[in-house]
Motif scaffolding. Sequence first.
Motif, PDB file in Angstrom:
ATOM      1  N   UNK A 144       0.781  -1.220   0.048  1.00 26.84           N
ATOM      2  CA  UNK A 144      -0.042   0.049  -0.031  1.00 26.84           C
ATOM      3  C   UNK A 144       0.707   1.283   0.105  1.00 26.84           C
ATOM      4  N   UNK A 145       0.196   2.420  -0.551  1.00 22.49           N
ATOM      5  CA  UNK A 145       0.984   3.626  -0.558  1.00 22.49           C
ATOM      6  C   UNK A 145       0.813   4.049   0.785  1.00 22.49           C
ATOM      7  N   UNK A 146       1.748   5.216   1.171  1.00 18.63           N
ATOM      8  CA  UNK A 146       1.328   5.980   2.403  1.00 18.63           C
ATOM      9  C   UNK A 146       0.241   6.341   2.672  1.00 18.63           C
ATOM     10  N   UNK A 147      -0.516   7.060   1.626  1.00 25.71           N
ATOM     11  CA  UNK A 147      -1.839   7.377   1.902  1.00 25.71           C
ATOM     12  C   UNK A 147      -2.833   6.278   2.264  1.00 25.71           C
TER      13      UNK A 147
ATOM     14  N   UNK B 113      -5.087   7.119  -8.679  1.00 24.45           N
ATOM     15  CA  UNK B 113      -4.543   7.535  -7.566  1.00 24.45           C
ATOM     16  C   UNK B 113      -4.634   6.420  -6.517  1.00 24.45           C
ATOM     17  N   UNK B 114      -4.998   5.298  -6.603  1.00 21.72           N
ATOM     18  CA  UNK B 114      -5.240   4.087  -5.643  1.00 21.72           C
ATOM     19  C   UNK B 114      -6.649   4.116  -4.716  1.00 21.72           C
TER      20      UNK B 114
ATOM     21  N   UNK C 259     -11.410  10.990   2.353  1.00 25.82           N
ATOM     22  CA  UNK C 259     -10.180  11.164   2.148  1.00 25.82           C
ATOM     23  C   UNK C 259     -10.020  11.788   0.731  1.00 25.82           C
ATOM     24  N   UNK C 260      -9.172  12.802   0.633  1.00 22.84           N
ATOM     25  CA  UNK C 260      -8.779  13.012  -0.940  1.00 22.84           C
ATOM     26  C   UNK C 260      -7.535  12.552  -1.416  1.00 22.84           C
ATOM     27  N   UNK C 261      -7.626  12.304  -2.684  1.00 23.06           N
ATOM     28  CA  UNK C 261      -6.282  11.754  -3.511  1.00 23.06           C
ATOM     29  C   UNK C 261      -6.007  12.504  -4.685  1.00 23.06           C
TER      30      UNK C 261
ATOM     31  N   UNK D 105      -0.312  10.876  -5.108  1.00 23.59           N
ATOM     32  CA  UNK D 105      -0.527   9.866  -3.983  1.00 23.59           C
ATOM     33  C   UNK D 105      -0.392   8.559  -4.432  1.00 23.59           C
ATOM     34  N   UNK D 106      -0.618   8.076  -5.561  1.00 24.49           N
ATOM     35  CA  UNK D 106      -0.121   6.645  -6.062  1.00 24.49           C
ATOM     36  C   UNK D 106       1.510   6.339  -5.975  1.00 24.49           C
TER      37      UNK D 106
END
Length: 416
Positions: free
Chosen positions: A6-9, A33-34, A182-184, A188-189
């Motif tokens: 997973x990404x940090x976001x 963006x995931x 949550x905004x992407x 963010x990816x």
Amino acid sequence: MLNKVYTPKQIDILKACRNTDWFMLINHGAKRSGKTQLDNDIFLQELIRVRKIADDLDIDTPQYILAGYSMGNIQDNILTELSNKYGFEFKFDRFNNFVLFGVKVIQTSHGNISGLGRIRGMTAFGAYINEASLANQEVFDEIKARCSGPGARIIADTNPDHPEHWLLKDYIKSAAAGILNFHFALTDNTFLDERYIKNIKESTPKGMFYDRGIKGLWVSGEGVVYPDFDQNVHVISSDQAKHIVFERMIAGVDWGWEHWGAIVLIGVKGGSYHVIEEHAAQHKHIDNWIVTAKDIIMRYGNIPFYCDPARPEHVASFQEAGINAYLANNRVLSGIEAVATLMTNKQFFIVYSKCPRFREEIYKYIWKKNTGEPLKENDDVLCAIRYGIYSDMTANKIELPGQSQMEQIKRLKGML
């Protein structure tokens, strides 16, 4: 280990979900963006949680709602992705529902009011709503109302829409307890290749599509709809067009009366679209449009005509006259974005001298203020162009009874 998956976001969101007794989770923002990848995994976690709740309550078959703009979108965005990632083989009943982890998943479309019928009266232990900003609000509200089982939760993901959208105003900006959002942004990816990000940024039309698609912002359009159109780039001469060997020819049709009606002829080669000629007029009866279409057919063969679906009786008249006519794909913003992207990528061309109505419209077709919709003025030839191009791009999504998928694609793209 989590940071390899997973990404940090995404990790931050997973932690928030674990530490909060939430009712609704809304992940919104840029494409790629995931959001959906994360929500697909949370969906699986929720089904496992629902099964445990049902066991405690001695409920044999708990129900869960899986909703998307259409059944095809659910398959493409969620089920196929889960099959590819985890190897699931979904077994559907005759109502297109399936059981996973001991939970019965009821699929429904939310793009129009017909989606109500599949869920009305049921008790659900949760819901996953894909592409939530495209949902009919009444269907969205019904899904929410159906989630009355103990501990029910709703997952929703969406790309942004205009700043007055009900999902943004009533839910994302809501201070109600139990709603996480949550905004992407695209960046963010962190698993995306830098070259890919660079190319996507450069090839995305500027203005609203860039702000939504790259930055993930809920913004409205401003100014002209096609700001990247450039006569120095996109205009070709009749002589240039004659020397192009096109892979196929298609036509787009916009019906009109007081508004101008239009038929445009489009040549396709190597992913580029060339508007060769337009036929535009006011107060022209369907019989006259049939004559125009047949003239095109005499010169180019029985090519597909993608027609404005607002007048199915006119489409039927074309078909009765032996014209290869189909209801066009009329997803307005998606179609506009497709044409705008072609312009940005220098894959849209037009014989400017043969398209006088296009010359009238291209610099006057503008966005409505405060919404993500174009003003319904100066758009007739431009709508015909959109119908032709976007329907051709999505022809494999159109189903015709009695034909194999390959036959459908070939016929709709003018190859049979």
